[in-house]
Design a protein around this motif. Structure first.
Motif, PDB file in Angstrom:
ATOM      1  N   ASP A   5       0.803  -1.217   0.000  1.00  0.00           N
ATOM      2  CA  ASP A   5       0.000   0.000   0.000  1.00  0.00           C
ATOM      3  C   ASP A   5       0.840   1.273   0.000  1.00  0.00           C
ATOM      4  O   ASP A   5       0.649   2.143  -0.847  1.00  0.00           O
ATOM      5  N   ALA A   6       1.776   1.392   0.932  1.00  0.00           N
ATOM      6  CA  ALA A   6       2.566   2.628   1.041  1.00  0.00           C
ATOM      7  C   ALA A   6       3.540   2.787  -0.126  1.00  0.00           C
ATOM      8  O   ALA A   6       3.685   3.877  -0.667  1.00  0.00           O
ATOM      9  N   LEU A   7       4.209   1.689  -0.512  1.00  0.00           N
ATOM     10  CA  LEU A   7       5.157   1.780  -1.627  1.00  0.00           C
ATOM     11  C   LEU A   7       4.518   1.450  -2.966  1.00  0.00           C
ATOM     12  O   LEU A   7       5.077   1.761  -4.015  1.00  0.00           O
ATOM     13  N   GLY A   8       3.387   0.778  -2.957  1.00  0.00           N
ATOM     14  CA  GLY A   8       2.683   0.458  -4.193  1.00  0.00           C
ATOM     15  C   GLY A   8       3.296  -0.664  -5.005  1.00  0.00           C
ATOM     16  O   GLY A   8       3.057  -0.756  -6.217  1.00  0.00           O
ATOM     17  N   LEU A   9       4.070  -1.550  -4.364  1.00  0.00           N
ATOM     18  CA  LEU A   9       4.657  -2.663  -5.102  1.00  0.00           C
ATOM     19  C   LEU A   9       3.588  -3.720  -5.368  1.00  0.00           C
ATOM     20  O   LEU A   9       2.849  -4.105  -4.457  1.00  0.00           O
ATOM     21  N   PRO A  10       3.489  -4.191  -6.597  1.00  0.00           N
ATOM     22  CA  PRO A  10       2.489  -5.218  -6.913  1.00  0.00           C
ATOM     23  C   PRO A  10       2.807  -6.535  -6.196  1.00  0.00           C
ATOM     24  O   PRO A  10       3.962  -6.973  -6.154  1.00  0.00           O
ATOM     25  N   LEU A  11       1.783  -7.154  -5.633  1.00  0.00           N
ATOM     26  CA  LEU A  11       1.911  -8.445  -4.985  1.00  0.00           C
ATOM     27  C   LEU A  11       2.020  -9.523  -6.062  1.00  0.00           C
ATOM     28  O   LEU A  11       1.239  -9.534  -7.019  1.00  0.00           O
ATOM     29  N   LEU A  12       2.997 -10.392  -5.920  1.00  0.00           N
ATOM     30  CA  LEU A  12       3.186 -11.508  -6.859  1.00  0.00           C
ATOM     31  C   LEU A  12       2.559 -12.773  -6.288  1.00  0.00           C
ATOM     32  O   LEU A  12       2.458 -12.921  -5.062  1.00  0.00           O
ATOM     33  N   PRO A  13       2.175 -13.698  -7.143  1.00  0.00           N
ATOM     34  CA  PRO A  13       1.714 -14.991  -6.620  1.00  0.00           C
ATOM     35  C   PRO A  13       2.865 -15.680  -5.886  1.00  0.00           C
ATOM     36  O   PRO A  13       4.027 -15.563  -6.280  1.00  0.00           O
ATOM     37  N   SER A  14       2.545 -16.394  -4.836  1.00  0.00           N
ATOM     38  CA  SER A  14       3.579 -17.138  -4.111  1.00  0.00           C
ATOM     39  C   SER A  14       4.103 -18.262  -4.988  1.00  0.00           C
ATOM     40  O   SER A  14       3.326 -18.954  -5.647  1.00  0.00           O
ATOM     41  N   PRO A  15       5.432 -18.466  -4.976  1.00  0.00           N
ATOM     42  CA  PRO A  15       5.950 -19.636  -5.679  1.00  0.00           C
ATOM     43  C   PRO A  15       5.534 -20.891  -4.928  1.00  0.00           C
ATOM     44  O   PRO A  15       5.145 -20.820  -3.761  1.00  0.00           O
TER      45      PRO A  15
END
Length: 152
Positions: A25-35
């Motif tokens: 939220d704060a940095l806006g990094l997209p969440l990736l699917p867990s390997p």
């Protein structure tokens, strides 16, 4: 000569909710699917056989550039992980940065040649990742891993 390239930075916290919120939220990094994760000894001892379920509240993966090659891994701090897994180096007590290689055996030979101790965890957490951990002379934790074919 084995090729190394930066793959991820692992950050740890006792509060996964605030850590995930910060990076997402704060940095806006997209969440990736867990390997695909592998159940740890700790999970097996608790009767859990699904590594993904065991890691659900323990790890989140974020894109930090190229989603395959530059990531931030946010993980729950695990102070006794090395002991529980039978190792001497704990990669989840204070975080680490990680390199990916195309030849883990050459890296291990080079480290041995230079009298640099490392802990070979093999394939233990992420399916297909052969991981070793070491520290630099300042005590910074480093992971080096090679993606191996998963035997079926």
């Amino acid at each position: 000569m084995a090729y190394l390239r930066l793959h991820h930075v692992n950050v740890t916290s006792d509060d996964m909710h605030s850590l995930s919120d910060f990076y997402r939220d704060a940095l806006g990094l997209p969440l990736l699917p867990s390997p695909k994760m592998i159940a740890t000894t700790h999970a097996a001892d608790a009767g859990v056989t699904d590594g993904d379920a065991e890691w659900e509240e323990g790890a989140r993966f974020f894109e930090a550039g190229d989603p395959e090659e530059l990531q931030v891994h946010a993980t729950r701090r695990q102070a006794y992980l090395a002991l529980q897994e039978g190792h001497s180096v704990n990669p989840l007590v204070g975080g680490h940065f990680a390199f990916r290689t195309d030849d883990i055996e050459a890296i291990k030979a080079r480290l041995t040649e230079h009298n640099i101790p490392f802990d070979d965890w093999g394939i233990w957490s992420v399916e297909g990742w052969h991981q070793i951990f070491l520290t630099d002379p300042a005590g910074n934790m480093i992971e080096i891993h090679q993606v191996k074919e998963v035997e079926k």
